[in-house]
Design a protein around this motif. Structure first.
Motif, PDB file in Angstrom:
ATOM      1  N   PHE A 104     -34.717 -71.710 -22.970  1.00 52.85           N
ATOM      2  CA  PHE A 104     -35.541 -69.860 -21.811  1.00 52.85           C
ATOM      3  C   PHE A 104     -36.120 -70.645 -21.505  1.00 52.85           C
ATOM      4  O   PHE A 104     -37.413 -70.040 -21.507  1.00 52.85           O
ATOM      5  CB  PHE A 104     -35.959 -69.569 -23.271  1.00 52.85           C
ATOM      6  N   GLY A 105     -35.953 -72.066 -20.491  1.00 50.48           N
ATOM      7  CA  GLY A 105     -37.036 -72.050 -19.725  1.00 50.48           C
ATOM      8  C   GLY A 105     -38.036 -71.805 -20.072  1.00 50.48           C
ATOM      9  O   GLY A 105     -39.320 -71.770 -18.905  1.00 50.48           O
ATOM     10  N   GLY A 106     -38.636 -72.567 -21.499  1.00 53.62           N
ATOM     11  CA  GLY A 106     -40.105 -73.372 -21.989  1.00 53.62           C
ATOM     12  C   GLY A 106     -40.690 -72.135 -22.724  1.00 53.62           C
ATOM     13  O   GLY A 106     -42.061 -72.060 -23.241  1.00 53.62           O
ATOM     14  N   THR A 107     -40.125 -70.930 -22.295  1.00 51.01           N
ATOM     15  CA  THR A 107     -41.233 -69.558 -22.682  1.00 51.01           C
ATOM     16  C   THR A 107     -40.739 -69.457 -24.406  1.00 51.01           C
ATOM     17  O   THR A 107     -42.042 -68.143 -25.084  1.00 51.01           O
ATOM     18  CB  THR A 107     -40.084 -68.224 -22.340  1.00 51.01           C
ATOM     19  N   SER A 108     -39.712 -70.118 -25.157  1.00 50.85           N
ATOM     20  CA  SER A 108     -40.009 -70.388 -26.666  1.00 50.85           C
ATOM     21  C   SER A 108     -39.963 -71.237 -27.003  1.00 50.85           C
ATOM     22  O   SER A 108     -39.697 -72.580 -26.326  1.00 50.85           O
ATOM     23  CB  SER A 108     -38.555 -69.131 -26.814  1.00 50.85           C
ATOM     24  N   CYS A 109     -41.072 -71.200 -27.852  1.00 50.80           N
ATOM     25  CA  CYS A 109     -40.909 -72.629 -28.950  1.00 50.80           C
ATOM     26  C   CYS A 109     -40.806 -73.293 -30.949  1.00 50.80           C
ATOM     27  O   CYS A 109     -40.497 -71.027 -30.981  1.00 50.80           O
ATOM     28  CB  CYS A 109     -42.616 -72.684 -28.761  1.00 50.80           C
ATOM     29  N   VAL A 110     -40.330 -73.918 -31.362  1.00 54.63           N
ATOM     30  CA  VAL A 110     -39.780 -73.629 -32.208  1.00 54.63           C
ATOM     31  C   VAL A 110     -40.249 -74.678 -33.358  1.00 54.63           C
ATOM     32  O   VAL A 110     -40.108 -75.841 -33.491  1.00 54.63           O
ATOM     33  CB  VAL A 110     -38.746 -74.205 -32.629  1.00 54.63           C
ATOM     34  N   PRO A 111     -41.844 -74.492 -33.645  1.00 52.56           N
ATOM     35  CA  PRO A 111     -43.246 -75.361 -34.308  1.00 52.56           C
ATOM     36  C   PRO A 111     -42.609 -75.608 -36.024  1.00 52.56           C
ATOM     37  O   PRO A 111     -43.026 -74.507 -36.296  1.00 52.56           O
ATOM     38  CB  PRO A 111     -43.819 -74.557 -34.518  1.00 52.56           C
ATOM     39  N   LEU A 112     -41.527 -76.191 -36.824  1.00 57.34           N
ATOM     40  CA  LEU A 112     -40.415 -76.027 -37.729  1.00 57.34           C
ATOM     41  C   LEU A 112     -41.139 -77.194 -37.885  1.00 57.34           C
ATOM     42  O   LEU A 112     -40.823 -78.373 -36.778  1.00 57.34           O
ATOM     43  CB  LEU A 112     -39.749 -75.582 -37.964  1.00 57.34           C
ATOM     44  N   VAL A 113     -41.380 -77.837 -38.925  1.00 57.18           N
ATOM     45  CA  VAL A 113     -40.640 -79.688 -40.202  1.00 57.18           C
ATOM     46  C   VAL A 113     -39.737 -79.208 -41.025  1.00 57.18           C
ATOM     47  O   VAL A 113     -40.220 -78.520 -41.566  1.00 57.18           O
ATOM     48  CB  VAL A 113     -42.606 -79.579 -40.094  1.00 57.18           C
ATOM     49  N   PHE A 114     -38.968 -79.520 -40.528  1.00 62.19           N
ATOM     50  CA  PHE A 114     -38.142 -80.277 -42.275  1.00 62.19           C
ATOM     51  C   PHE A 114     -37.821 -81.548 -42.248  1.00 62.19           C
ATOM     52  O   PHE A 114     -38.093 -82.890 -41.326  1.00 62.19           O
ATOM     53  CB  PHE A 114     -36.749 -80.692 -41.155  1.00 62.19           C
ATOM     54  N   TRP A 115     -38.416 -81.874 -43.787  1.00 58.26           N
ATOM     55  CA  TRP A 115     -39.073 -82.980 -44.451  1.00 58.26           C
ATOM     56  C   TRP A 115     -37.872 -82.897 -45.120  1.00 58.26           C
ATOM     57  O   TRP A 115     -37.180 -82.580 -46.281  1.00 58.26           O
ATOM     58  CB  TRP A 115     -40.446 -82.983 -45.071  1.00 58.26           C
ATOM     59  N   ALA A 116     -37.094 -84.634 -45.518  1.00 59.66           N
ATOM     60  CA  ALA A 116     -36.247 -85.082 -46.699  1.00 59.66           C
ATOM     61  C   ALA A 116     -37.467 -86.330 -46.696  1.00 59.66           C
ATOM     62  O   ALA A 116     -36.749 -87.585 -46.184  1.00 59.66           O
ATOM     63  CB  ALA A 116     -34.695 -84.659 -46.310  1.00 59.66           C
ATOM     64  N   CYS A 117     -35.863 -86.288 -47.989  1.00 59.14           N
ATOM     65  CA  CYS A 117     -36.171 -88.003 -48.355  1.00 59.14           C
ATOM     66  C   CYS A 117     -34.660 -88.360 -48.903  1.00 59.14           C
ATOM     67  O   CYS A 117     -34.403 -87.816 -49.692  1.00 59.14           O
ATOM     68  CB  CYS A 117     -36.789 -87.938 -49.838  1.00 59.14           C
ATOM     69  N   VAL A 118     -34.917 -90.023 -48.999  1.00 58.21           N
ATOM     70  CA  VAL A 118     -33.915 -90.795 -48.846  1.00 58.21           C
ATOM     71  C   VAL A 118     -34.014 -91.638 -50.511  1.00 58.21           C
ATOM     72  O   VAL A 118     -35.121 -92.021 -50.434  1.00 58.21           O
ATOM     73  CB  VAL A 118     -33.125 -92.094 -47.784  1.00 58.21           C
ATOM     74  N   GLY A 119     -32.656 -91.131 -51.269  1.00 54.77           N
ATOM     75  CA  GLY A 119     -33.103 -91.984 -52.461  1.00 54.77           C
ATOM     76  C   GLY A 119     -32.555 -93.738 -52.647  1.00 54.77           C
ATOM     77  O   GLY A 119     -31.988 -94.243 -51.548  1.00 54.77           O
ATOM     78  N   ARG A 120     -33.291 -94.238 -53.773  1.00 61.27           N
ATOM     79  CA  ARG A 120     -32.862 -95.374 -53.986  1.00 61.27           C
ATOM     80  C   ARG A 120     -33.036 -95.910 -55.255  1.00 61.27           C
ATOM     81  O   ARG A 120     -34.455 -95.843 -55.950  1.00 61.27           O
ATOM     82  CB  ARG A 120     -33.278 -96.036 -52.851  1.00 61.27           C
TER      83      ARG A 120
END
Length: 352
Positions: A130-146
């Protein structure tokens, strides 16, 4: 904008590699507490921020990272979500497009595969489509197990997969200081950001300033200076690489320079290339698979842009290209650590 008042900070006051003495007023907190403090400060600073995810309001609070936030900020801003990653990822993307700043906690990166359509086809592309008119300011967080038999479907390190996606920023912290600063930077960013963390990091305690601060996304750091070989390490392997370098310096006289990129996309190529120009050798180590992974990309970048500096072939140290086994003895054989990194460094320096 409240975020403009947060001071960027790249100088970590406490990491075992920098050799700086601990000051009397240093405040040491756990890795989980560092993330929790970042989220709390973000929620306090900006009413558009909210935290969602499976178990974020549990007593354990996502390994402690979200513990108690729902009591402080209410269930409308910190809330549990059902086992429907595809749908809820769409909710997060839609909220971000609508002007909110969601932080979506996933227990495991394995289940981010259910969110691929929302992350790759929507969140990462809208700003460009959309030519820079829209932004998606979200954070996804995930954690690897061990370390507790989390096996093939609960411990995959999928950073190589997500590193392939343009428009999606990718962060892998290694210290308590960075866990807080990079989380605040990610929430303030107007682009979608994925943070892939590691359970081994949660064993740490580190010095973290109480005030809000950000660590710039795309800026790496030298954790240990050295002249013989460059070691680029990710996540908890930064500490393992530092320990390996310290031992080799004492045992073999090999001085390894340990780099922590902090973020994979964007990658601090200048930091890596300038280090390789000084040392002439490169070892890259990652918690994920070798084939088509992060180490392959970093190795290719150096071969393409810094080939003239190389005195020896690049060495990659990764987990085997196999599904993660379950069980203590199998895990010990599968996962890499300090010893494997030491062997990789010796191979790069001496060819053996």
């Amino acid at each position: 904008m409240p975020w403009s008042r947060i001071k960027p900070d790249t100088n970590e006051p406490d990491f075992l590699a920098n050799g700086q003495p601990e000051s009397p007023d240093s405040r040491r907190v756990s890795y989980a507490e560092a993330i929790n403090e970042a989220l709390s400060q973000a929620l306090s600073l900006d009413p558009r921020v909210f935290v969602m995810g499976q178990g974020v309001d549990d007593p354990s609070g996502m390994f402690g990272a979200t513990r108690g936030l729902h009591l402080k900020y209410g269930s409308e801003r910190v809330f549990d979500t059902p086992l429907a990653e595809t749908a809820l990822s769409g909710v997060a993307v839609g909220a971000a497009l609508g002007g909110m700043r969601p932080v979506y906690f996933h227990n495991r990166p394995d289940f981010l595969l259910l969110a691929m359509d929302q992350l790759v086809n929507h969140a990462a592309k809208w700003h460009y489509m959309f030519g820079g008119t829209s932004c998606v300011p979200l954070v996804f967080w995930a954690c690897v197990g061990r370390g507790w038999g989390s096996a093939a479907q609960h411990s995959q390190a999928l950073q190589g997969l997500f590193n392939h996606v343009p428009g999606l920023k990718l962060i892998m912290p290694a210290t308590c200081f960075d866990a807080k600063g990079l989380m605040l930077a990610a929430i303030a960013d107007n682009n979608p950001v994925l943070i892939i963390d590691h359970r081994m990091n949660f064993k740490q305690r580190g010095i973290v300033p109480p005030e809000p601060y950000t660590v710039p996304i795309g800026k790496g750091v030298i954790r240990r200076a050295g002249k013989d070989v460059t070691v680029v390490a990710l996540s908890h392997l930064v500490a393992d690489s530092f320990a390996a370098a310290q031992e080799l310096a004492a045992e073999e006289g090999i001085e390894a320079e340990v780099l922590d990129p902090r973020t994979l996309r964007p990658l601090d190529e200048e930091l890596i290339l300038s280090s390789v120009a000084r040392t002439g050798r490169l070892v890259v180590t990652d918690t994920g698979w070798k084939t088509g992974g992060v180490t392959a990309e970093i190795a290719a970048m150096v071969a393409e842009k810094g080939f003239a500096s190389l005195k020896a072939p690049i060495v990659r140290v990764c987990n085997p290209d196999l599904p993660t086994p379950s069980g203590y003895t199998l895990e010990r054989a599968y996962y890499i650590g300090k010893d494997e990194i030491k062997a990789g460094i010796v191979k790069a320096v001496r060819g053996a």
